[in-house]
Design a protein around this motif. Sequence first.
Motif, PDB file in Angstrom:
ATOM      1  N   LYS A 423     -11.046  76.269   6.641  1.00  0.00           N
ATOM      2  CA  LYS A 423     -12.211  75.236   5.561  1.00  0.00           C
ATOM      3  C   LYS A 423     -11.565  75.540   4.405  1.00  0.00           C
ATOM      4  O   LYS A 423     -12.475  76.789   3.746  1.00  0.00           O
ATOM      5  CB  LYS A 423     -12.931  74.276   6.155  1.00  0.00           C
ATOM      6  CG  LYS A 423     -13.171  73.596   7.318  1.00  0.00           C
ATOM      7  CD  LYS A 423     -12.545  72.322   7.675  1.00  0.00           C
ATOM      8  CE  LYS A 423     -12.662  71.927   8.736  1.00  0.00           C
ATOM      9  NZ  LYS A 423     -12.778  70.886   9.031  1.00  0.00           N
ATOM     10  N   ASN A 472     -16.017  64.481   9.129  1.00  0.00           N
ATOM     11  CA  ASN A 472     -14.727  65.239   9.848  1.00  0.00           C
ATOM     12  C   ASN A 472     -14.636  66.803   9.022  1.00  0.00           C
ATOM     13  O   ASN A 472     -14.882  67.761  10.238  1.00  0.00           O
ATOM     14  CB  ASN A 472     -13.741  64.899   9.861  1.00  0.00           C
ATOM     15  CG  ASN A 472     -13.346  63.444  10.690  1.00  0.00           C
ATOM     16  OD1 ASN A 472     -13.901  62.980  11.842  1.00  0.00           O
ATOM     17  ND2 ASN A 472     -12.224  61.736  10.808  1.00  0.00           N
ATOM     18  N   ASN A 475     -17.652  68.978   9.582  1.00  0.00           N
ATOM     19  CA  ASN A 475     -17.824  69.166  11.405  1.00  0.00           C
ATOM     20  C   ASN A 475     -16.834  70.335  12.181  1.00  0.00           C
ATOM     21  O   ASN A 475     -15.519  70.175  12.212  1.00  0.00           O
ATOM     22  CB  ASN A 475     -17.386  67.784  12.546  1.00  0.00           C
ATOM     23  CG  ASN A 475     -17.486  67.685  13.628  1.00  0.00           C
ATOM     24  OD1 ASN A 475     -17.484  68.835  13.972  1.00  0.00           O
ATOM     25  ND2 ASN A 475     -17.475  66.403  14.266  1.00  0.00           N
ATOM     26  N   PRO A 476     -17.374  70.987  12.183  1.00  0.00           N
ATOM     27  CA  PRO A 476     -16.222  72.532  13.058  1.00  0.00           C
ATOM     28  C   PRO A 476     -16.097  72.329  13.714  1.00  0.00           C
ATOM     29  O   PRO A 476     -14.400  72.766  14.528  1.00  0.00           O
ATOM     30  CB  PRO A 476     -17.878  73.845  13.344  1.00  0.00           C
ATOM     31  CG  PRO A 476     -18.428  73.024  13.043  1.00  0.00           C
ATOM     32  CD  PRO A 476     -18.659  71.831  12.665  1.00  0.00           C
ATOM     33  N   LYS A 477     -16.055  71.473  14.797  1.00  0.00           N
ATOM     34  CA  LYS A 477     -15.703  70.697  15.726  1.00  0.00           C
ATOM     35  C   LYS A 477     -13.914  69.713  15.355  1.00  0.00           C
ATOM     36  O   LYS A 477     -12.890  69.847  15.897  1.00  0.00           O
ATOM     37  CB  LYS A 477     -16.054  70.499  17.392  1.00  0.00           C
ATOM     38  CG  LYS A 477     -17.194  70.748  17.276  1.00  0.00           C
ATOM     39  CD  LYS A 477     -17.935  69.654  18.693  1.00  0.00           C
ATOM     40  CE  LYS A 477     -18.869  70.895  19.311  1.00  0.00           C
ATOM     41  NZ  LYS A 477     -19.919  69.856  20.080  1.00  0.00           N
ATOM     42  N   LYS A 478     -13.570  69.536  14.545  1.00  0.00           N
ATOM     43  CA  LYS A 478     -12.756  68.527  14.393  1.00  0.00           C
ATOM     44  C   LYS A 478     -12.509  69.719  12.955  1.00  0.00           C
ATOM     45  O   LYS A 478     -12.187  70.338  11.601  1.00  0.00           O
ATOM     46  CB  LYS A 478     -13.550  67.626  13.371  1.00  0.00           C
ATOM     47  CG  LYS A 478     -14.049  66.619  13.803  1.00  0.00           C
ATOM     48  CD  LYS A 478     -13.730  65.805  14.419  1.00  0.00           C
ATOM     49  CE  LYS A 478     -14.103  64.530  15.527  1.00  0.00           C
ATOM     50  NZ  LYS A 478     -14.152  63.424  16.063  1.00  0.00           N
ATOM     51  N   ALA A 479     -10.337  70.028  13.510  1.00  0.00           N
ATOM     52  CA  ALA A 479     -10.277  70.669  12.462  1.00  0.00           C
ATOM     53  C   ALA A 479      -9.578  69.915  11.236  1.00  0.00           C
ATOM     54  O   ALA A 479      -9.093  70.979  10.218  1.00  0.00           O
ATOM     55  CB  ALA A 479      -8.237  70.433  13.785  1.00  0.00           C
ATOM     56  N   THR A 498     -18.509  76.316   8.579  1.00  0.00           N
ATOM     57  CA  THR A 498     -17.307  76.845   8.463  1.00  0.00           C
ATOM     58  C   THR A 498     -16.583  76.659   7.294  1.00  0.00           C
ATOM     59  O   THR A 498     -15.104  77.177   7.215  1.00  0.00           O
ATOM     60  CB  THR A 498     -16.507  76.536   9.426  1.00  0.00           C
ATOM     61  OG1 THR A 498     -15.639  74.593   9.266  1.00  0.00           O
ATOM     62  CG2 THR A 498     -16.811  76.193  11.111  1.00  0.00           C
ATOM     63  N   ASP A 525     -21.579  80.739  10.310  1.00  0.00           N
ATOM     64  CA  ASP A 525     -21.907  79.809  12.038  1.00  0.00           C
ATOM     65  C   ASP A 525     -20.891  81.295  13.054  1.00  0.00           C
ATOM     66  O   ASP A 525     -20.038  81.180  12.581  1.00  0.00           O
ATOM     67  CB  ASP A 525     -20.352  78.706  11.623  1.00  0.00           C
ATOM     68  CG  ASP A 525     -20.939  78.411  13.058  1.00  0.00           C
ATOM     69  OD1 ASP A 525     -21.019  78.633  13.768  1.00  0.00           O
ATOM     70  OD2 ASP A 525     -20.904  76.796  13.150  1.00  0.00           O
ATOM     71  N   ARG A 527     -20.584  81.081  15.868  1.00  0.00           N
ATOM     72  CA  ARG A 527     -19.314  80.506  17.180  1.00  0.00           C
ATOM     73  C   ARG A 527     -18.053  79.965  16.303  1.00  0.00           C
ATOM     74  O   ARG A 527     -17.565  80.126  17.732  1.00  0.00           O
ATOM     75  CB  ARG A 527     -20.362  79.182  17.528  1.00  0.00           C
ATOM     76  CG  ARG A 527     -22.104  79.328  18.373  1.00  0.00           C
ATOM     77  CD  ARG A 527     -21.994  77.821  18.600  1.00  0.00           C
ATOM     78  NE  ARG A 527     -21.789  77.090  17.155  1.00  0.00           N
ATOM     79  CZ  ARG A 527     -22.411  75.826  16.935  1.00  0.00           C
ATOM     80  NH1 ARG A 527     -22.577  74.746  17.741  1.00  0.00           N
ATOM     81  NH2 ARG A 527     -22.728  75.697  15.431  1.00  0.00           N
ATOM     82  N   TYR A 528     -18.007  80.221  15.759  1.00  0.00           N
ATOM     83  CA  TYR A 528     -16.795  79.401  15.124  1.00  0.00           C
ATOM     84  C   TYR A 528     -16.008  80.537  13.827  1.00  0.00           C
ATOM     85  O   TYR A 528     -15.186  80.252  13.065  1.00  0.00           O
ATOM     86  CB  TYR A 528     -16.642  78.679  14.424  1.00  0.00           C
ATOM     87  CG  TYR A 528     -17.078  76.965  14.954  1.00  0.00           C
ATOM     88  CD1 TYR A 528     -15.690  76.012  15.889  1.00  0.00           C
ATOM     89  CD2 TYR A 528     -18.148  76.430  15.334  1.00  0.00           C
ATOM     90  CE1 TYR A 528     -16.205  75.122  16.598  1.00  0.00           C
ATOM     91  CE2 TYR A 528     -18.375  75.745  15.879  1.00  0.00           C
ATOM     92  CZ  TYR A 528     -17.281  74.937  16.546  1.00  0.00           C
ATOM     93  OH  TYR A 528     -17.286  74.325  17.702  1.00  0.00           O
TER      94      TYR A 528
END
Length: 809
Positions: A423, A472, A475-479, A498, A525, A527-528
């Motif tokens: 990102k 988006n 949001n870490p879950k959104k690529a 991220t 973060d 987790r990521y």
Amino acid sequence: MSPINKKALSETDIITKFLLPAVKKAGWDDMTQIRQEVKLRDGKVIVRGMAAARKTVKSADIVLYHKPSIPLAVIEAKANKHEVGKGLQQGLDYARLLDVPFVFASNGDGFIFHDKTNPNQLESEISLDDFPSPAELWAKYSAYKGFTETQLPIVTQDYYDDGSGKSPRYYQLQAINKTVEAVSAGNDRILLVMATGTGKTYTAFQIIWRLWKAKAKKRILFLADRNVLVDQTRINDFQPFGQAMTKITGRKIDPAYEVHLALYQALTGPEEQQKAYKQVDPDFFDLIIIDECHRGSAAEDSAWREILEYFSAATQIGLTATPKETDEVSNIDYFGAPVYMYSLKEGIEDGFLAPYKVVRVDIDVDLQGWRPTKGQVDKHGNEIEDRVYNQKDFDRTMVIDERTQLVAQTITNYLKRTDTMAKTIVFCNDIHHAERMRRALVNCNSEQVAKNDKYVMKITGDDEVGKAQLDNFINPKKAYPVIATTSELMTTGVDAKTCKLVVLDQNIQSMTKFKQIIGRGTRIDDRYGKLWFTILDFKKATELFADERFDGIPEKIIQTKPDDINDPDSGFDEIIVDTDNDNEDGRGHDEPDGFPDDSGPIDEGDWTTGGDDEGGEVRKYHVNGVTVSKVAERVQYYDTDGKLVTESFKDYTRKTLSQQFASLDDFIRKWNASERKQTIIDELAGEGIIWEALEQEVGEGIDPFDMICHVAFDQPPLTRKERANNVKKRNYFTKYSEQAQLVLDKLLDKYADTGVLEVEKFDTIKVQPFTDIGSVKEIVKGGFGGRKEYDQAITELEQAIYSTTDKSA
């Protein structure tokens, strides 16, 4: 039954057998008032190259609480072989972080009691049986704080606990407690300064929750100047308020709710009918939280200040990462000195914020300037004013397509070299620059854009399509989106955890703005895998790191005119001259010409300087066909104090190792005494030693043992392969069975390839090539005679690997 030999007990045994029984005997409740192994910091992240490691941090052995929201004391234990007060200094460090006045140190024989509430005798020795009760410490604490009877129900109100185990970090708890205490004491103007990414909104939520639950404040207004800040707050941190909370929309204040979230713009405007705040009485709100208060509400003549003045009877708490102090705007004048400050420097040191490396890129036209030929016209046929255009002009009054292309290609190359899906926020001078940069990045990344056309997006205040992608992006879950080009919209309040790359192609002289922009990358973060970030700087903005005020307390800046200097009645003790009228503060640290001040959520407009003869805007020239190239690209590391780190990682490692080992013999002795070498390797990694980064400087294939001997003690290193071959030359395996010899030979090969960890891991023999030799049981039992004999063989193999009979040491 024989008496316990204290000297043989571990620190953990001392805690379990002596300290906890003494504390519980004094009346402390094990479930609510005693916490063990309290981790206060996360551990600073050390970065070199593309590798990072966290430094290991110790935990406070025991913390005692009056309630979960109020820590009272720290107990630091040591093994009995140490003196009774050995852990006191360590305990004092934890006490400083927790802001508690009581520290106890013990080796199991008794306690050394450090009592800040008793200046006549700061430290005394007490027996295990004389540990103070909860009531005794609370009485001393309350008197020390000066709490009155009316304050107690407020300051003792618990924070919100959702049962997940999440609790405020130590600095958040300090900020919450100091604010709640100030409110309970009748202070109605409060300022909290916390670095970007340290959880200001979560802290604000806990402050409101405690005051609301204690019924000290009944109607609360949370004010922000950007919609994204209000929505993020409502959906995330403030969610527990549930049905008691509303967002003010349509210029209507509904008195049925207790917690109101609002944009300034929804409450006021230039017309009288837009002043929605006047729908309710001035005493309607008794608590107002002002988010990002360094912006518009701080200015005395701001239209938004009128809201705060209308509700002047309310307690008003300002939140900011960057308090603004100029002649026109002062947070401190309005709110008073901060009740608590937590800086970027502290956040990085503690490991709660991500460190950064800087890649500075110098472009030839930026350094040398560019001048049009006589009579030259731009792309639109406009004759270009004849002068030298420099870095401050580019993308403000002068656009050079090739420069935009070079910046975009440099960004692209960096991402391809590191992580194409990292990102990235690209800060441009204005929205038109952001659009041109978007196009250039799209063309440079055609393969990625073909996979998803949202790979690059312009996210600015004027672009509804782009703004719709902001959630988006963060949001870490959104690529996607991966790359966001922007100018002002994303400078503050955008929680992009991220974000790994912050690109500066914007003229930034304001320290406030610089720190806000840097804050876009400082969130961690785990987790990521986001532990650090890179700043790619095209405009020398990172020179602000060298400013002595980079992470310090803001100072009041007086702006004046040259004529005022001779005025004896000016009343100025210090005058900083702004003789060229360029809106700078005399030190080059204010908003650059032509940019809007940060009094509003503006991201629109093609901001340019000055005016033409007819009072209109200066034309922005647009040219192409100019040869543009990079002069230099260099990587720089900055420490937490903003100082450039000049030492190599090898030097850093040598300095760190010298603190761990007194001499080469000391190191070898500790290495050989360690049952598992990986333990020492992990401990040193915990001190911030990154083996991958060392390999890049020293050489690959070198064992950590040799790396340490070489870096710290100037010994010639052996590679792992050389060490393995030396073992094989000595016919070391002959004392073992044929099957065991085969296993040890393969383990030696594993060591040569990947290191000692593979030798020490029992799971290694569960995969090929060992499964070709036999099952785990067959190898261990049949080859070595049992697990004990196998483990002994591994220990002896390591001794053979690190034998000092070779040139290694």
